[in-house]
Scaffold this motif. Sequence first.
Motif, PDB file in Angstrom:
ATOM      1  N   SER A   1     -22.760  50.216 -63.105  1.00 15.34           N
ATOM      2  CA  SER A   1     -23.063  51.378 -62.331  1.00 15.34           C
ATOM      3  C   SER A   1     -22.678  51.669 -60.913  1.00 15.34           C
ATOM      4  O   SER A   1     -22.077  52.774 -60.574  1.00 15.34           O
ATOM      5  N   PRO A   2     -22.814  50.622 -59.963  1.00 11.07           N
ATOM      6  CA  PRO A   2     -22.018  50.648 -58.632  1.00 11.07           C
ATOM      7  C   PRO A   2     -20.712  50.861 -58.717  1.00 11.07           C
ATOM      8  O   PRO A   2     -20.013  51.386 -58.030  1.00 11.07           O
ATOM      9  N   ILE A   3     -19.948  50.100 -59.731  1.00 13.26           N
ATOM     10  CA  ILE A   3     -18.449  49.919 -59.958  1.00 13.26           C
ATOM     11  C   ILE A   3     -18.015  51.375 -60.231  1.00 13.26           C
ATOM     12  O   ILE A   3     -16.999  52.068 -59.944  1.00 13.26           O
ATOM     13  N   THR A   4     -18.726  52.130 -61.081  1.00 13.90           N
ATOM     14  CA  THR A   4     -18.507  53.474 -61.643  1.00 13.90           C
ATOM     15  C   THR A   4     -18.767  54.420 -60.628  1.00 13.90           C
ATOM     16  O   THR A   4     -17.513  55.346 -60.271  1.00 13.90           O
ATOM     17  N   ASN A   5     -19.610  54.234 -59.743  1.00 11.10           N
ATOM     18  CA  ASN A   5     -19.776  55.153 -58.731  1.00 11.10           C
ATOM     19  C   ASN A   5     -18.792  54.863 -57.518  1.00 11.10           C
ATOM     20  O   ASN A   5     -18.148  55.944 -57.013  1.00 11.10           O
TER      21      ASN A   5
ATOM     22  N   ARG B   1     -15.734  56.610 -58.671  1.00 11.88           N
ATOM     23  CA  ARG B   1     -15.733  57.977 -58.760  1.00 11.88           C
ATOM     24  C   ARG B   1     -15.679  58.440 -57.521  1.00 11.88           C
ATOM     25  O   ARG B   1     -14.901  59.540 -57.196  1.00 11.88           O
ATOM     26  N   VAL B   2     -16.320  57.783 -56.497  1.00 11.98           N
ATOM     27  CA  VAL B   2     -15.942  58.264 -54.922  1.00 11.98           C
ATOM     28  C   VAL B   2     -14.503  58.237 -54.298  1.00 11.98           C
ATOM     29  O   VAL B   2     -14.074  58.921 -53.571  1.00 11.98           O
ATOM     30  N   ILE B   3     -13.914  57.152 -54.813  1.00  9.85           N
ATOM     31  CA  ILE B   3     -12.439  56.973 -54.540  1.00  9.85           C
ATOM     32  C   ILE B   3     -11.549  58.008 -55.110  1.00  9.85           C
ATOM     33  O   ILE B   3     -10.776  58.629 -54.565  1.00  9.85           O
ATOM     34  N   LYS B   4     -11.948  58.308 -56.351  1.00  7.50           N
ATOM     35  CA  LYS B   4     -11.223  59.595 -56.901  1.00  7.50           C
ATOM     36  C   LYS B   4     -11.261  60.872 -56.265  1.00  7.50           C
ATOM     37  O   LYS B   4     -10.307  61.523 -56.033  1.00  7.50           O
TER      38      LYS B   4
END
Length: 182
Positions: free
Chosen positions: A144-148, A151-154
């Motif tokens: 979850s933190p990695i996905t978030n 997503r923010v970087i993207k």
Amino acid sequence: MAKVELKQPIVQKIAEEIKDAQSVVLVNYRGLTVAQDTELRKQLREAGVIYKVYKNTMMKRAFEGTECEVLDNCLEGPSAIAISKDDATAPARILCKFAKDAPALEMKGGVIEGTAYDVAGLTELAQIPSREVLLSRLLGSMQSPITNFARVIKQIAEKDGEEAPAEETAEAAEAPAETPAE
């Protein structure tokens, strides 16, 4: 042939089954219908749990000198044994869930990972999800933190990507105007 000689292989089989077990749970199965018993056995088999009915005296002999010896006081009346070598909570979880719909099935006690539990303890342990569910939850919480973060970087990259062409066109428009003026 003496009766003891006939019983010895059964006692050895029980001892072998409980030897490396993660959990051993005893239940009173009296009162279950054939259909209920068949369904219970199916659910336990699918979870990789050994479920058998043995004579109490044979189980007592097999329990001697093992961590299951504390279950001797549970061996009164008809007894069935559920043994799991892989998932420590599977027998308690399946039996407790099944007992909700089939009140004739009574938990007696169990030994899970070397610790003895009474009916209340087994019921509490039955609330613990299986190892696979716990691992998938752990993996999900780790992802979850990695996905978030991804997503923010993207979103930042997309935001910068949209502004960059606007800045480049402004610079490009200014640059040709300055060159002829020199």
